[in-house]
Design a protein around this motif. Structure first.
Motif: not given
Length: 380
Positions: A56, A58, A152, A156
Motif C-alpha cells: 500500500l 498511504t 485505515s 490507501v
C-alpha cells in the motif's frame, strides 16, 4: 476509519483471491491446478500465503486488518503460530503474532483430526510514521488465512511494483518453515534486499518437479526464476535417479517454452545431515514426539543408493549434470552447500533435523544476496 476493498491490486504474490463464507482466501496457485497432483498436500501449502503481502501507499498512521487464520498442528506438539509483519519503506518495524482463528489438530497415533472454530483475528498497528509511505503487511507463511477487512484512517492505494519480478519455487525451506515470521523467511529477505517483486512458490513437501508447476511458471511474467529441488524427493522416497533426471529436464523445457532467455537459477539442496547419505522416506522421531518436540529421521537404507535411490549427494550430482548437459547460457547452477553447508551446523543447527530457524534464514538470505546482486548476478 476507512474500509478499503481487498483486491489483487493490493494483495501481491497471490494468483487469486478465493471467495469464502467469511471473506477471501489468498491462493498462490491458479484455480484447479493443485488437483492435478492427486493428493491434498500442494493445495494445502498453496493456501498458506508465504510471500503474499498487502502493498500500500498511504499517509495513514493506523492500519487494521481483520483476518481468520487456520492453524494446523499435531497433538502433544507445540508448533509456533504464524504472524503478520509490518514493513514500512522496506524496513520490518512490527510483528503481530496470530492468536485466534481455527485450530486443526491431528493425533499422529490414531489419525484423528479435531477442528475447533475460534474468533477472527484483529491486527491493529498504530503510531505509524507521518506522511506518505509504502506499507507492506506480510501474511503468515505457515498458516492458512482468510482476509476479511482492511481499515485505515487515510485512503490507501496500491503501491508501485518493483522493477523486476522474481519467481521462486522450492520446498518447505523456501516456504519459510521454522522462521518466526513471514518477512524473516530467506526469500522475503532476498526480495527486499534485491528490490524484487516476489512470487514465492515454495510449497512444503511438494517441490516434486510437477508438470503443473512448470506450466504455472511458464505462463506467469518473470524477470528471474529460481528453482530449489531435491529435499522433497529424498524425504518422500518419491523417485529413483532414472526418473528424476528426465523429470528435471522436462520441467526446465516447459519453463523455457515461455521464458527462453530469462535468468534461471537451479539450486542444489542445502546441507541436511539425515539425508546426505541416507535415502528416505522421512519419518517423525517417536522419542522426540513423546517429549513434545517435532524432529525428523531418515529411514531408508544407504545400501540401496547404487540401485538409484536418491540422497542429497546424489541429487546434487544429478542437478549439476543436468545444467552442464543443457548448454543453456541463461541457466545457472547454485551450490546449496555454499548457502548452508556442514560447517554451518555448529552455529546454526537444524533443530528438527530438517528446517532452518530464523537466524539461519537470515544467513542463507545474506549469502543468496551476495550471489544474485554481485557482479554478473541476475539482480546486479
Amino acid at each position: 476509519m476507512i474500509t478499503t476493498p481487498l483486491t489483487l491490486e493490493l494483495v501481491r504474490g497471490a494468483a487469486r483471491l478465493e471467495p469464502t463464507p467469511r471473506g477471501q482466501r489468498p491462493d498462490r496457485l491458479p484455480a484447479g491446478v493443485a488437483r492435478q497432483t492427486g493428493d491434498g498436500q500442494l493445495a494445502a501449502m498453496a493456501g498458506q500465503p508465504a510471500g503474499v503481502r498487502l502493498a500500500l501507499t498511504t499517509t495513514t498512521t493506523v492500519i487494521e486488518l481483520v483476518s481468520h487464520p487456520t492453524h494446523v498442528t499435531f497433538r502433544g506438539v507445540d508448533r509456533p503460530r504464524g504472524a503478520i509483519d509490518l514493513v514500512v519503506d522496506g524496513e520490518l518495524v512490527a510483528s503481530d503474532p496470530l492468536t485466534a482463528g481455527t485450530s486443526v489438530v491431528t493425533d499422529l497415533a490414531t489419525g484423528e483430526v479435531t477442528t475447533t472454530e475460534g474468533p477472527d483475528h484483529l491486527t491493529r498497528l498504530e503510531d505509524l510514521p507521518p506522511g506518505e509511505k509504502r506499507l507492506e503487511l506480510w501474511l503468515p507463511h505457515n498458516e492458512g488465512l482468510e482476509l476479511l477487512e482492511l481499515r485505515s484512517d487515510a485512503p490507501v492505494s496500491p503501491a508501485p511494483s518493483a522493477p523486476r519480478r522474481w519467481m521462486h519455487h522450492g520446498s518447505s525451506i523456501s516456504q519459510g518453515s521454522n522462521a518466526t515470521s513471514p518477512a524473516r523467511t530467506w526469500p522475503s529477505l532476498v526480495a527486499r534486499g534485491a528490490g524484487a517483486e516476489l512470487v514465492n512458490l515454495g510449497m512444503g513437501g511438494a517441490a516434486m518437479v510437477d508438470p503443473l508447476m512448470a506450466r504455472v511458471i511458464r505462463d506467469a511474467p518473470a524477470d528471474v526464476i529460481n528453482l530449489a529441488f531435491g529435499i522433497n524427493f529424498v524425504n518422500a522416497d518419491a523417485m529413483r535417479r532414472r526418473a528424476f533426471v528426465p523429470a528435471v529436464h522436462g520441467f526446465l523445457d516447459t519453463i523455457r517454452d515461455g521464458h527462453p532467455t530469462v535468468p534461471l537459477l537451479l539450486a542444489t539442496p542445502l546441507y541436511c545431515a539425515i539425508h546426505e547419505d541416507t535415502p528416505g522416506p522421512l519419518s517423525i522421531d517417536p522419542e522426540a514426539l513423546a517429549e513434545g518436540r517435532l524432529r525428523y529421521a531418515a529411514t531408508g537404507d544407504p545400501e540401496d543408493v547404487p540401485a538409484g535411490r536418491l540422497t542429497l549427494r546424489v541429487v546434487r550430482e544429478a542437478l549439476a549434470a543436468v545444467v552442464e548437459e543443457r548448454e543453456d547460457p541463461h541457466l545457472h547452477l547454485v551450490d546449496g552447500l555454499s548457502l548452508y553447508g556442514e560447517a554451518d551446523t555448529a552455529e546454526h543447527p537444524l533443530e528438527d533435523g530438517l528446517h532452518p530457524d530464523t537466524a539461519t534464514h537470515a544467513l542463507i538470505a545474506e549469502r543468496v544476496l551476495a550471489q544474485v546482486t554481485g557482479s554478473g548476478g541476475p539482480f546486479s
